[in-house]
Design a protein around this motif. Sequence first.
Motif, PDB file in Angstrom:
ATOM      1  N   PHE A  21      52.443  24.190  31.218  1.00  0.00           N
ATOM      2  CA  PHE A  21      53.448  23.130  31.280  1.00  0.00           C
ATOM      3  C   PHE A  21      52.807  21.757  31.424  1.00  0.00           C
ATOM      4  O   PHE A  21      51.648  21.618  31.816  1.00  0.00           O
ATOM      5  N   VAL A  22      53.599  20.742  31.092  1.00  0.00           N
ATOM      6  CA  VAL A  22      53.212  19.342  31.279  1.00  0.00           C
ATOM      7  C   VAL A  22      54.366  18.645  31.977  1.00  0.00           C
ATOM      8  O   VAL A  22      55.518  18.759  31.544  1.00  0.00           O
ATOM      9  N   ALA A  23      54.073  17.957  33.068  1.00  0.00           N
ATOM     10  CA  ALA A  23      55.082  17.176  33.778  1.00  0.00           C
ATOM     11  C   ALA A  23      54.687  15.703  33.693  1.00  0.00           C
ATOM     12  O   ALA A  23      53.512  15.362  33.863  1.00  0.00           O
ATOM     13  N   GLY A  24      55.639  14.853  33.381  1.00  0.00           N
ATOM     14  CA  GLY A  24      55.351  13.438  33.243  1.00  0.00           C
ATOM     15  C   GLY A  24      56.215  12.584  34.151  1.00  0.00           C
ATOM     16  O   GLY A  24      57.397  12.882  34.351  1.00  0.00           O
ATOM     17  N   PHE A  25      55.606  11.539  34.712  1.00  0.00           N
ATOM     18  CA  PHE A  25      56.319  10.640  35.626  1.00  0.00           C
ATOM     19  C   PHE A  25      55.965   9.203  35.306  1.00  0.00           C
ATOM     20  O   PHE A  25      54.822   8.896  34.963  1.00  0.00           O
ATOM     21  N   GLN A  26      56.922   8.340  35.452  1.00  0.00           N
ATOM     22  CA  GLN A  26      56.696   6.925  35.161  1.00  0.00           C
ATOM     23  C   GLN A  26      55.772   6.290  36.191  1.00  0.00           C
ATOM     24  O   GLN A  26      54.958   5.432  35.861  1.00  0.00           O
ATOM     25  N   TYR A  27      55.905   6.746  37.460  1.00  0.00           N
ATOM     26  CA  TYR A  27      55.122   6.142  38.540  1.00  0.00           C
ATOM     27  C   TYR A  27      54.076   7.106  39.084  1.00  0.00           C
ATOM     28  O   TYR A  27      54.345   8.307  39.252  1.00  0.00           O
ATOM     29  N   LYS A  28      52.904   6.553  39.391  1.00  0.00           N
ATOM     30  CA  LYS A  28      51.783   7.362  39.858  1.00  0.00           C
ATOM     31  C   LYS A  28      52.119   8.117  41.137  1.00  0.00           C
ATOM     32  O   LYS A  28      51.791   9.301  41.267  1.00  0.00           O
ATOM     33  N   TRP A  29      52.764   7.457  42.081  1.00  0.00           N
ATOM     34  CA  TRP A  29      53.039   8.109  43.365  1.00  0.00           C
ATOM     35  C   TRP A  29      53.964   9.309  43.192  1.00  0.00           C
ATOM     36  O   TRP A  29      53.866  10.290  43.945  1.00  0.00           O
ATOM     37  N   GLU A  30      54.840   9.256  42.199  1.00  0.00           N
ATOM     38  CA  GLU A  30      55.731  10.390  41.953  1.00  0.00           C
ATOM     39  C   GLU A  30      54.964  11.574  41.377  1.00  0.00           C
ATOM     40  O   GLU A  30      55.226  12.731  41.731  1.00  0.00           O
ATOM     41  N   ALA A  31      54.002  11.295  40.502  1.00  0.00           N
ATOM     42  CA  ALA A  31      53.169  12.355  39.940  1.00  0.00           C
ATOM     43  C   ALA A  31      52.319  13.000  41.043  1.00  0.00           C
ATOM     44  O   ALA A  31      52.176  14.228  41.096  1.00  0.00           O
ATOM     45  N   GLU A  32      51.760  12.178  41.924  1.00  0.00           N
ATOM     46  CA  GLU A  32      50.931  12.707  43.015  1.00  0.00           C
ATOM     47  C   GLU A  32      51.768  13.557  43.962  1.00  0.00           C
ATOM     48  O   GLU A  32      51.318  14.615  44.433  1.00  0.00           O
ATOM     49  N   ASN A  33      52.983  13.131  44.234  1.00  0.00           N
ATOM     50  CA  ASN A  33      53.867  13.888  45.115  1.00  0.00           C
ATOM     51  C   ASN A  33      54.234  15.230  44.484  1.00  0.00           C
ATOM     52  O   ASN A  33      54.246  16.275  45.149  1.00  0.00           O
ATOM     53  N   TYR A  34      54.522  15.211  43.194  1.00  0.00           N
ATOM     54  CA  TYR A  34      54.875  16.444  42.479  1.00  0.00           C
ATOM     55  C   TYR A  34      53.700  17.423  42.507  1.00  0.00           C
ATOM     56  O   TYR A  34      53.878  18.618  42.769  1.00  0.00           O
ATOM     57  N   TYR A  35      52.507  16.929  42.263  1.00  0.00           N
ATOM     58  CA  TYR A  35      51.311  17.772  42.237  1.00  0.00           C
ATOM     59  C   TYR A  35      51.081  18.421  43.605  1.00  0.00           C
ATOM     60  O   TYR A  35      50.786  19.622  43.693  1.00  0.00           O
ATOM     61  N   LYS A  36      51.267  17.639  44.655  1.00  0.00           N
ATOM     62  CA  LYS A  36      51.081  18.143  46.025  1.00  0.00           C
ATOM     63  C   LYS A  36      52.124  19.213  46.350  1.00  0.00           C
ATOM     64  O   LYS A  36      51.795  20.293  46.856  1.00  0.00           O
ATOM     65  N   LEU A  37      53.382  18.931  46.058  1.00  0.00           N
ATOM     66  CA  LEU A  37      54.451  19.877  46.368  1.00  0.00           C
ATOM     67  C   LEU A  37      54.364  21.135  45.513  1.00  0.00           C
ATOM     68  O   LEU A  37      54.724  22.228  45.965  1.00  0.00           O
ATOM     69  N   LEU A  38      53.876  20.990  44.279  1.00  0.00           N
ATOM     70  CA  LEU A  38      53.728  22.146  43.402  1.00  0.00           C
ATOM     71  C   LEU A  38      52.719  23.128  43.974  1.00  0.00           C
ATOM     72  O   LEU A  38      52.964  24.340  44.012  1.00  0.00           O
ATOM     73  N   LYS A  39      51.581  22.619  44.442  1.00  0.00           N
ATOM     74  CA  LYS A  39      50.560  23.485  45.018  1.00  0.00           C
ATOM     75  C   LYS A  39      51.086  24.174  46.279  1.00  0.00           C
ATOM     76  O   LYS A  39      50.843  25.361  46.497  1.00  0.00           O
ATOM     77  N   GLU A  40      51.824  23.422  47.105  1.00  0.00           N
ATOM     78  CA  GLU A  40      52.387  23.999  48.325  1.00  0.00           C
ATOM     79  C   GLU A  40      53.394  25.094  47.986  1.00  0.00           C
ATOM     80  O   GLU A  40      53.441  26.141  48.634  1.00  0.00           O
ATOM     81  N   ARG A  41      54.209  24.866  46.966  1.00  0.00           N
ATOM     82  CA  ARG A  41      55.224  25.834  46.550  1.00  0.00           C
ATOM     83  C   ARG A  41      54.576  27.115  46.037  1.00  0.00           C
ATOM     84  O   ARG A  41      55.012  28.222  46.354  1.00  0.00           O
ATOM     85  N   MET A  42      53.515  26.979  45.249  1.00  0.00           N
ATOM     86  CA  MET A  42      52.839  28.150  44.697  1.00  0.00           C
ATOM     87  C   MET A  42      52.142  28.946  45.793  1.00  0.00           C
ATOM     88  O   MET A  42      52.154  30.186  45.781  1.00  0.00           O
ATOM     89  N   GLU A  43      51.534  28.255  46.739  1.00  0.00           N
ATOM     90  CA  GLU A  43      50.853  28.936  47.853  1.00  0.00           C
ATOM     91  C   GLU A  43      51.842  29.738  48.696  1.00  0.00           C
ATOM     92  O   GLU A  43      51.499  30.787  49.250  1.00  0.00           O
ATOM     93  N   LYS A  44      53.061  29.258  48.767  1.00  0.00           N
ATOM     94  CA  LYS A  44      54.109  29.952  49.518  1.00  0.00           C
ATOM     95  C   LYS A  44      54.362  31.348  48.953  1.00  0.00           C
ATOM     96  O   LYS A  44      54.754  32.272  49.669  1.00  0.00           O
ATOM     97  N   PHE A  45      54.134  31.508  47.641  1.00  0.00           N
ATOM     98  CA  PHE A  45      54.347  32.796  46.979  1.00  0.00           C
ATOM     99  C   PHE A  45      53.026  33.500  46.669  1.00  0.00           C
ATOM    100  O   PHE A  45      52.977  34.418  45.856  1.00  0.00           O
ATOM    101  N   GLY A  46      51.953  33.073  47.335  1.00  0.00           N
ATOM    102  CA  GLY A  46      50.662  33.712  47.161  1.00  0.00           C
ATOM    103  C   GLY A  46      50.006  33.401  45.830  1.00  0.00           C
ATOM    104  O   GLY A  46      49.150  34.163  45.366  1.00  0.00           O
ATOM    105  N   LEU A  47      50.381  32.295  45.210  1.00  0.00           N
ATOM    106  CA  LEU A  47      49.823  31.899  43.918  1.00  0.00           C
ATOM    107  C   LEU A  47      48.953  30.664  44.080  1.00  0.00           C
ATOM    108  O   LEU A  47      49.071  29.932  45.064  1.00  0.00           O
ATOM    109  N   GLN A  48      48.082  30.456  43.107  1.00  0.00           N
ATOM    110  CA  GLN A  48      47.220  29.278  43.133  1.00  0.00           C
ATOM    111  C   GLN A  48      47.260  28.562  41.788  1.00  0.00           C
ATOM    112  O   GLN A  48      47.310  29.205  40.738  1.00  0.00           O
TER     113      GLN A  48
END
Length: 201
Positions: A21-48
């Motif tokens: 997948f590719v996720a796009g955001f107009q603002y840098k801080w939104e992309a960084e937040n998405y990346y951080k939350l995505l990793k946390e969400r995947m770790e919750k289900f034992g994924l990396q």
Amino acid sequence: KFIITKECKGDNFLIVYADDFVAGFQYKWEAENYYKLLKERMEKFGLQLEESKSRLLQSGAYIARAKQKSGESTRLETFDFLGFTFYCGRSRKGMPYIMPKTSSKKFRQKIRDIKVWLYANRDQSLKKLMGMLNLKLVGHYRYYGISFNGRMISNYKQQVRELLFKVLNRRSDRKSYTREGFIEMLKYYPLALPKIYVSLF
């Protein structure tokens, strides 16, 4: 993505195909937040997240236009997705535009694959060989025949043409072709021409 979208101040998108997948955001801080939350969400289900294949980068029309207005170079980072490399080019009107082209890695792989196939089928009758080869060419054009990628699919056809010449001259019990004879043969059994099947306009 939908949770993040509610908090976004700028434009955003998500394109998914299978597990890529590719996720796009107009603002840098939104992309960084998405990346951080995505990793946390995947770790919750034992994924990396595959770190070697995942990264944050600056690309897109917003950044390119801002750089253009300030007089900076509009050359931005590129990224690969589904066999294409996406880069920032310019439209005919000179506006920055994200454009796709066949990725170098995928192009080399496709050339290797068709070379193997040609040698494996070199003893077929010329009529049958050319028919099957054209089906493969059209299949390639249908996938990679997209706006801005005309040069790459034309290059693919030219590479296949040269491979075909070499293969036909390595058939053990068949007549060899001079360059002129090969050109004459292609008048009777022409290679399928490159075509843009998908327009982004």
